[in-house]
Write a protein that holds these residues in place. Structure first.
Motif, PDB file in Angstrom:
ATOM      1  N   LEU A  81      36.569  36.301  41.027  1.00 23.99           N
ATOM      2  CA  LEU A  81      37.030  35.201  41.795  1.00 23.99           C
ATOM      3  C   LEU A  81      36.197  34.486  42.634  1.00 23.99           C
ATOM      4  CD1 LEU A  81      40.732  36.739  42.676  1.00 23.99           C
ATOM      5  CD2 LEU A  81      39.983  35.583  40.650  1.00 23.99           C
ATOM      6  N   PRO A  82      36.191  33.373  43.023  1.00 23.08           N
ATOM      7  CA  PRO A  82      37.038  32.374  42.574  1.00 23.08           C
ATOM      8  C   PRO A  82      36.790  31.942  41.008  1.00 23.08           C
ATOM      9  CG  PRO A  82      35.565  31.112  43.848  1.00 23.08           C
ATOM     10  CD  PRO A  82      35.353  32.710  44.136  1.00 23.08           C
ATOM     11  N   ARG A  83      37.634  31.722  40.283  1.00 26.22           N
ATOM     12  CA  ARG A  83      37.480  31.660  38.824  1.00 26.22           C
ATOM     13  C   ARG A  83      38.531  30.642  38.167  1.00 26.22           C
ATOM     14  NH1 ARG A  83      37.019  36.918  35.020  1.00 26.22           N
ATOM     15  NH2 ARG A  83      37.041  35.979  32.893  1.00 26.22           N
ATOM     16  N   ASN A  93      47.536  26.703  44.894  1.00 26.15           N
ATOM     17  CA  ASN A  93      46.197  26.948  45.416  1.00 26.15           C
ATOM     18  C   ASN A  93      45.726  28.243  45.256  1.00 26.15           C
ATOM     19  OD1 ASN A  93      45.762  24.090  46.009  1.00 26.15           O
ATOM     20  ND2 ASN A  93      47.544  24.397  47.521  1.00 26.15           N
ATOM     21  N   SER A 122      42.882  31.352  44.048  1.00 23.61           N
ATOM     22  CA  SER A 122      41.471  31.371  43.718  1.00 23.61           C
ATOM     23  C   SER A 122      41.135  31.439  42.245  1.00 23.61           C
ATOM     24  CB  SER A 122      40.738  32.599  44.610  1.00 23.61           C
ATOM     25  OG  SER A 122      41.311  33.634  44.280  1.00 23.61           O
ATOM     26  N   ARG A 157      42.298  29.578  38.899  1.00 28.12           N
ATOM     27  CA  ARG A 157      42.852  28.160  38.547  1.00 28.12           C
ATOM     28  C   ARG A 157      42.840  28.162  36.979  1.00 28.12           C
ATOM     29  NH1 ARG A 157      43.802  24.661  42.356  1.00 28.12           N
ATOM     30  NH2 ARG A 157      43.769  22.975  40.853  1.00 28.12           N
ATOM     31  N   ARG A 172      49.909  35.257  45.618  1.00 30.70           N
ATOM     32  CA  ARG A 172      48.694  35.058  46.891  1.00 30.70           C
ATOM     33  C   ARG A 172      48.331  36.426  47.092  1.00 30.70           C
ATOM     34  NH1 ARG A 172      52.538  31.750  49.804  1.00 30.70           N
ATOM     35  NH2 ARG A 172      52.479  29.843  48.942  1.00 30.70           N
ATOM     36  N   TYR A 192      45.690  36.975  44.104  1.00 26.46           N
ATOM     37  CA  TYR A 192      44.967  36.117  43.759  1.00 26.46           C
ATOM     38  C   TYR A 192      44.513  35.102  44.795  1.00 26.46           C
ATOM     39  CZ  TYR A 192      44.773  38.152  39.056  1.00 26.46           C
ATOM     40  OH  TYR A 192      44.623  39.095  37.942  1.00 26.46           O
ATOM     41  N   GLN A 193      44.866  35.083  45.855  1.00 31.87           N
ATOM     42  CA  GLN A 193      44.737  34.120  46.921  1.00 31.87           C
ATOM     43  C   GLN A 193      43.063  33.745  46.947  1.00 31.87           C
ATOM     44  OE1 GLN A 193      47.088  32.541  48.695  1.00 31.87           O
ATOM     45  NE2 GLN A 193      45.777  31.225  49.889  1.00 31.87           N
TER      46      GLN A 193
END
Ligand code: ZN
Length: 265
Positions: free
Chosen positions: A94-96, A125, A127, A129, A261, A264-265
């Motif tokens: 991440l972010p990815r 929102n 991290s 997407r 979140r 994957y926040q």
């Protein structure tokens, strides 16, 4: 009141597994030793069935033959008493951005549903997407056929998402209404949830969303981590409940958002 009762009864009868349109059955060709392995990973053995290269459990989860060797232990995350998912199978790096494409073999109305499912995740929102593509993708949505509505799997040990979602359009149906698009988006978002590591919210007792007899798995709360601040009662509208009624729309609940979140926040 009586009419309402009848309507509710009919709705209950039409309620079915998001993944398994047919009544669960026990596949007698699955050895007890394999069932024990399924249970040891906290999956329900009810309705488990063999398929090419692995097993389908809990209606829509494909476990390849290699799964049991690659995943010796399971750690589950718990939101309240029903929201759980594996933390040893999540997407890393991440972010990815994860790309998704849709097979042209599926009805064109599904295209709007894919976009809606992607929007639901991206609106959080995170991290992680999602992005639609028409070329080779991290997750390919393909036409499926079998005794399920949809099927997908979990991330691999390499930290990549599971690379396929199969949608059985014969069972899901096809029309262009907003309600239908939200229904298909709910199914797709659910399968995307599996692809990035989420398990069924109610896996300790699928009767919560599927009805029928209570099926409390023996390892339900073993090795789980409770996320602070979440409820200790079932999350009625969670997008990761095992079963769904035809036409039902389940956008993320507040607790789903907490779970998303958290990972994957
Ligand atoms: Zn599922």
């Amino acid at each position: 009141m009586r009419t309402m009762s009848h309507i509710l009864l009919l709705l209950a009868l039409f309620s079915f597994c998001i993944f398994s349109c047919k009544k669960s059955f026990d596949d007698t060709s699955i050895a007890q030793s394999v069932k024990d392995k399924i249970s040891s990973h906290c999956f329900s053995t009810e309705g488990a069935q063999k398929t090419t290269g692995g097993l389908i459990v809990e209606g829509d989860i494909f476990l390849p033959d290699s799964f049991f060797e690659e995943n010796p232990s399971v750690q589950n995350l718990l939101v309240g008493r029903t929201q759980q998912f594996q933390t040893n199978n999540v997407v890393t790096g991440l972010p990815r951005t994860i790309t998704i494409n849709l097979s042209s073999q599926l009805p064109s109305s599904y295209s709007a549903a894919v976009n809606e499912a992607i929007s639901r995740f991206n609106n959080e929102n995170l991290s992680l997407r999602f992005e639609r593509t028409s070329t080779t993708a991290d997750i390919s949505i393909e036409k499926g056929a079998g005794t399920y509505l949809a099927i997908s799997g979990f991330p691999g040990a390499d930290g990549n998402p599971y690379n396929s979602i199969k949608l059985n359009s014969m069972f899901i149906g096809n029309n262009n209404s907003n309600n239908f698009i939200n229904y298909v988006a709910t199914i797709i978002a659910h399968e995307m949830g599996h692809c990035i590591g989420f398990r069924h919210t109610d896996y300790v007792d699928r009767s919560f969303s599927c009805g029928g007899k209570s099926m409390r798995e023996s390892c339900g709360f073993a090795g789980v981590l409770l996320i602070p601040g979440t409820i200790a009662v079932p999350d009625r509208g969670s997008w990761m409940l095992t079963c769904i009624s035809p036409g039902e729309n389940r956008p993320f609940t507040a607790y789903d958002e907490i779970a998303l979140r958290y990972l994957y926040q």
